[in-house]
Motif scaffolding. Structure first.
Motif, PDB file in Angstrom:
ATOM      1  N   VAL A  66      -9.565 136.425 -33.904  1.00 46.57           N
ATOM      2  CA  VAL A  66     -10.265 136.936 -34.946  1.00 46.57           C
ATOM      3  C   VAL A  66     -10.181 138.579 -34.419  1.00 46.57           C
ATOM      4  N   ILE A  67     -10.064 139.166 -35.766  1.00 49.39           N
ATOM      5  CA  ILE A  67      -9.822 140.583 -35.342  1.00 49.39           C
ATOM      6  C   ILE A  67     -11.108 141.610 -35.885  1.00 49.39           C
ATOM      7  N   VAL A  68     -11.862 142.230 -34.975  1.00 51.05           N
ATOM      8  CA  VAL A  68     -13.439 142.855 -35.371  1.00 51.05           C
ATOM      9  C   VAL A  68     -12.831 144.330 -35.820  1.00 51.05           C
ATOM     10  N   GLY A  69     -13.271 144.700 -37.039  1.00 51.31           N
ATOM     11  CA  GLY A  69     -13.003 145.990 -37.515  1.00 51.31           C
ATOM     12  C   GLY A  69     -14.215 146.943 -37.163  1.00 51.31           C
ATOM     13  N   PRO A  70     -15.324 146.771 -37.523  1.00 47.66           N
ATOM     14  CA  PRO A  70     -16.512 147.739 -37.340  1.00 47.66           C
ATOM     15  C   PRO A  70     -17.254 147.533 -36.103  1.00 47.66           C
ATOM     16  N   GLU A  71     -18.011 148.629 -35.769  1.00 42.94           N
ATOM     17  CA  GLU A  71     -18.552 148.675 -34.179  1.00 42.94           C
ATOM     18  C   GLU A  71     -19.873 147.723 -33.969  1.00 42.94           C
ATOM     19  N   LYS A  72     -20.696 147.642 -34.944  1.00 40.92           N
ATOM     20  CA  LYS A  72     -22.020 147.100 -34.803  1.00 40.92           C
ATOM     21  C   LYS A  72     -21.668 145.434 -34.280  1.00 40.92           C
ATOM     22  N   PRO A  73     -20.774 144.517 -34.684  1.00 44.71           N
ATOM     23  CA  PRO A  73     -20.710 143.403 -34.031  1.00 44.71           C
ATOM     24  C   PRO A  73     -20.195 143.425 -32.678  1.00 44.71           C
ATOM     25  N   LEU A  74     -19.293 144.537 -32.318  1.00 45.38           N
ATOM     26  CA  LEU A  74     -18.824 144.622 -31.082  1.00 45.38           C
ATOM     27  C   LEU A  74     -19.871 145.023 -30.190  1.00 45.38           C
ATOM     28  N   PHE A  90      -9.763 139.965 -30.886  1.00 46.68           N
ATOM     29  CA  PHE A  90      -9.327 141.332 -30.617  1.00 46.68           C
ATOM     30  C   PHE A  90     -10.364 142.397 -30.674  1.00 46.68           C
ATOM     31  N   GLY A  91     -10.984 142.721 -29.621  1.00 46.61           N
ATOM     32  CA  GLY A  91     -12.037 143.481 -29.479  1.00 46.61           C
ATOM     33  C   GLY A  91     -12.575 143.702 -28.169  1.00 46.61           C
ATOM     34  N   PRO A  92     -13.192 144.759 -27.900  1.00 46.95           N
ATOM     35  CA  PRO A  92     -14.090 144.907 -26.444  1.00 46.95           C
ATOM     36  C   PRO A  92     -15.324 144.104 -26.239  1.00 46.95           C
TER      37      PRO A  92
END
Ligand code: AMP
Ligand code: GLY
Length: 420
Positions: A66-74, A90-92
């Motif tokens: 899964v690649i997460v684009g936007p900040e909110k879900p991160l 993929f994401g912090p």
């Protein structure tokens, strides 16, 4: 392999496009996507704030990454949630995402690790904040702590503007808060600096300059970004080394000291003053439209790269780039960033013939029957790569003119500092 991309903007269409070019790709899903991602991926309409629903979808569809684009879900912790369910993402982490989710967290980290940034104060009530403003030089910058889609920053040229900003923030304009950040104004030129990291190894991932103001000459309100170009004109080896030594490395060390690490794209928003970098803000994702501008320059197989990140073997990758210049012009709905109409048909889009190194990424669009309708403030991104920024901008504008969308407007001066 199958991948799921979370998000619906131009950045996510560019991410889908890079995945599509990969040798290893089977199916691409995009949630919720737009009319552009619909051409190369399967759009799925699940609630991206419902992490259990995403988990179920991933398991059912044999999605490997899964690649997460936007900040909110991160910032809300999607990565921790999916990883607990053994889904490579993929994401912090939620903790590392505080670099974007809380400006005060980042400022305190800068203070502790001697990272160059604007001098600041943090205040718990308007009286203390106003007293501080009385003593400061102008202009002064007042900021809300949390995510505010770029709107929680006030550059104040007069003390009463700062007073209004303080009042609005404490009154909850950007959500409940008991702290406010006030900063010295840094007078320099902005630059965006990106890295990609697997939590241990990282590589620089390009530089760019975006144009945040809505009107030509950098006038008018702030937007999500009206265009960008890469590389930044400020880039040089000496500056790159300073950014890495004074800003990136201490930040990664700070995260390590907090028992976390940074996996994903980290975007440092910098102010450069006399070839010295100062951190303005961190974003824990690619920029939009910087992502659309930079990704077409990447030579390395994108899915292999992302796969190396989620498997912690980024050190096995040889990151390669096209060494040319890329420029993006954003076509917006008339009225943006204030009120604008949606659901207006964009004709002629199918008639445009793109040549090599020319891209149209969809941002705010949706498909209805066989029509493409506008569905947001930033609607389409025109990205051109060549050896010449001027040529890129002219080609992008010619494409926009070909489409001739009557509800659209754009900035014709993107990249003026490197062109005019
Ligand atoms: P931010 O959301 O923190 O990136 O702020 C949005 C924009 O405000 C930045 O891109 C800068 O153009 C401007 N800005 C923020 N902080 C400062 C500062 N301390 N000095 C000058 N400009 C700033
Ligand atoms: N282009 C600015 C951002 O993505 O935050």
């Amino acid at each position: 392999m199958n991948v799921l991309i979370i998000g619906s903007g131009g950045r996510e269409h560019a991410l889908c496009t890079s995945c599509k070019k990969s040798e290893n790709i089977n199916k691409i899903f995009c949630a919720p996507g737009n009319a552009g991602t619909d051409l190369i991926a399967k759009n799925i309409y699940i609630d991206i704030n419902d992490f259990q629903e995403i988990t179920n979808f991933v398991n059912k569809n044999e999605i490997e990454i899964v690649i997460v684009g936007p900040e909110k879900p991160l910032v809300d912790g999607i990565v921790d949630y999916l990883e607990k369910n053994n889904i490579k993402t993929f994401g912090p982490s939620k903790l590392a995402s505080k670099l974007e989710g809380s400006k005060i967290f980042t400022k305190e980290l800068c203070d502790k690790y001697n990272i160059p940034t604007a001098k600041f104060g943090i205040f718990k009530n308007s009286n203390d904040a106003n007293n501080f403003v009385e003593k400061c030089d102008l202009p002064i910058v007042v900021k809300a702590d949390g995510l505010a889609s770029g709107k929680g920053v006030y550059i104040c040229n007069k003390r009463d503007e700062a007073e209004i900003a303080i009042k609005e923030i404490f009154n909850g304009k950007f959500g409940l808060t008991n702290e406010i950040l006030i900063e010295e104004f840094l007078d320099g030129e902005e630059m965006s600096f990106f890295i990609i990291s697997d939590g241990e190894t990282y590589f620089p991932f390009g530089t760019a300059q975006d144009h945040k103001r809505v009107f030509e000459g950098d006038k008018g309100k702030n937007t999500g970004g009206m265009g960008a170009y890469s590389p930044s004109r400020l880039e040089n080896d000496e500056l790159n080394n300073k950014i890495i030594k004074k800003i990136i490395n201490p930040t990664l060390k700070a995260l390590k000291d907090l028992n976390t690490s940074f996996k994903g794209f980290l975007y440092a928003g910098l102010m450069i003053i006399k070839n010295e970098p100062f951190l303005i803000e961190y974003n824990v994702r690619m920029g939009d439209p910087e992502c659309q501008t930079i990704l077409p320059k990447l030579k390395t197989d994108f899915v292999k790269l992302i796969s190396a990140c989620v498997n912690k073997n980024l050190n096995s990758i040889n990151l390669e780039w096209h060494n040319d210049k890329s420029l993006c012009v954003v076509l917006c709905s008339k009225g943006y960033p204030e009120s604008y109409e949606n659901n207006i048909e964009i004709q002629n889009l199918n008639k445009v013939k793109l040549k090599k190194n020319e891209y149209i990424f969809h941002a705010g669009t949706k498909k209805e029957k066989d029509k493409i309708l506008s569905n947001g403030g930033r609607v389409l991104n025109f990205v051109i790569r060549s050896n010449n920024f001027k040529n890129n901008r002219e080609t992008a504008i010619n494409l926009i003119n070909e489409i001739n969308w009557e509800n659209g407007f754009f900035r014709g001066d993107i990249g003026y500092k490197v062109i005019d």
